[in-house]
Design a protein around this motif. Structure first.
Motif, PDB file in Angstrom:
ATOM      1  N   ILE A  38      64.351 104.590   8.258  1.00  0.00           N
ATOM      2  CA  ILE A  38      65.253 104.503   7.109  1.00  0.00           C
ATOM      3  C   ILE A  38      65.035 103.169   6.414  1.00  0.00           C
ATOM      4  N   SER A  47      76.942 106.224  10.770  1.00  0.00           N
ATOM      5  CA  SER A  47      76.230 105.492   9.725  1.00  0.00           C
ATOM      6  C   SER A  47      74.736 105.776   9.729  1.00  0.00           C
ATOM      7  N   GLN A  48      74.145 105.959  10.933  1.00  0.00           N
ATOM      8  CA  GLN A  48      72.725 106.299  11.005  1.00  0.00           C
ATOM      9  C   GLN A  48      72.473 107.665  10.374  1.00  0.00           C
ATOM     10  N   SER A  65      72.576 107.411   6.639  1.00  0.00           N
ATOM     11  CA  SER A  65      71.348 106.783   6.120  1.00  0.00           C
ATOM     12  C   SER A  65      70.179 107.753   6.124  1.00  0.00           C
TER      13      SER A  65
END
Length: 261
Positions: A129, A172-173, A176
């Protein structure tokens, strides 16, 4: 040895991918020397015919190093580590090996068949990412190799698959990943292991997509679909150490690679 040496790209690359049968391959550090593991790593280098083995210190970064960079230090007479975190090494010779010690993150070998340049890349989610204006670590590696992209060949292997890997909605990962690769997640959920029921994420598919974006032809990218979290040996015991399956246990597999020609 409990494992066999394998080859890629028509014999241009030789490698080992170790698992539980071979034993823990956590590399040594200045803070934590591990003599038994060091002996295992040196044995792999010996079987590859390499005088030295470089082992970057992974950290979900986009950092790429070379064999002559500052910030390398020698452990004993054979193992060279990066003092700072780095997730890829670009090499321009045939006389050394490079090792990565994953426990679910995929590894990518990239070569330019028209020169001696090649790279070994550790790709966890942090490497796939965007970070600090860099799209991904694979973009950084290709930039550092500085060769025409359509000539490159790549092989992806040694990682967890979407049967066992995923994140909770809202993580959050996961957000992303969805932003960087819109439409790539197909709504599947993890079907096995500790992350069962979470949104499934397949790093292999993400890496394939990233290499395609870079311009590598589809036929130039090969891959191994084995999942390190659930693959079994013939005796029905787990084949590889897995960070996900074992809730963060420290043991590590080893991918050690040498380019032969």
């Amino acid at each position: 040895m409990a494992i066999e040496m394998k080859s890629l790209f028509g014999g241009k690359v030789k490698y080992f991918f170790t698992g539980v049968s071979y034993g823990d391959c956590r590399p040594p550090t200045l803070q934590c020397p591990v003599s038994d593991n060091t002996a295992r790593l040196v044995q792999l280098a010996d079987h590859l015919g390499a005088n030295e083995v470089f082992i970057p210190t992974p950290g979900a970064t986009h950092c790429v190093v070379g064999t002559n960079d500052h910030g390398l230090y020698m452990f004993g007479s054979r193992i060279i580590r990066t003092r700072d975190q780095a997730d890829a090494m670009v090499v321009g010779s045939l006389d050394c090996a490079v090792g990565i010690t994953p426990a679910d993150c995929h590894v990518v070998v990239i070569i330019d068949p028209t020169s001696l340049k090649w790279a070994l890349v550790h790709i966890g989610h942090g490497g796939l990412i965007p970070q600090g204006g860099s799209p991904s670590i694979l973009h950084q590696v290709v930039r550092e190799m500085d060769v025409p992209v359509p000539k490159l060949q790549a092989h992806i292997f040694a990682g967890i698959r979407n049967c066992c890997n995923g994140y909770c909605a809202g993580n959050s990962q996961l957000i992303s990943i969805k932003s960087a690769y819109p439409g790539l997640l197909n709504g599947k959920v993890v079907s096995k292991g500790p992350r069962m029921g979470q949104v499934a994420v397949d790093n292999l598919l993400i890496a394939q997509t990233d290499l395609s974006r870079l311009g590598l032809p589809t036929k130039a990218v090969t891959f191994d679909q084995t999942c390190t979290a659930c693959a079994l040996r013939k005796d029905r015991e787990f084949q590889y150490f897995s960070n996900v399956r074992s809730a963060g246990a420290p043991e590590r597999n080893c991918v050690m690679v040498r380019r032969i020609c």
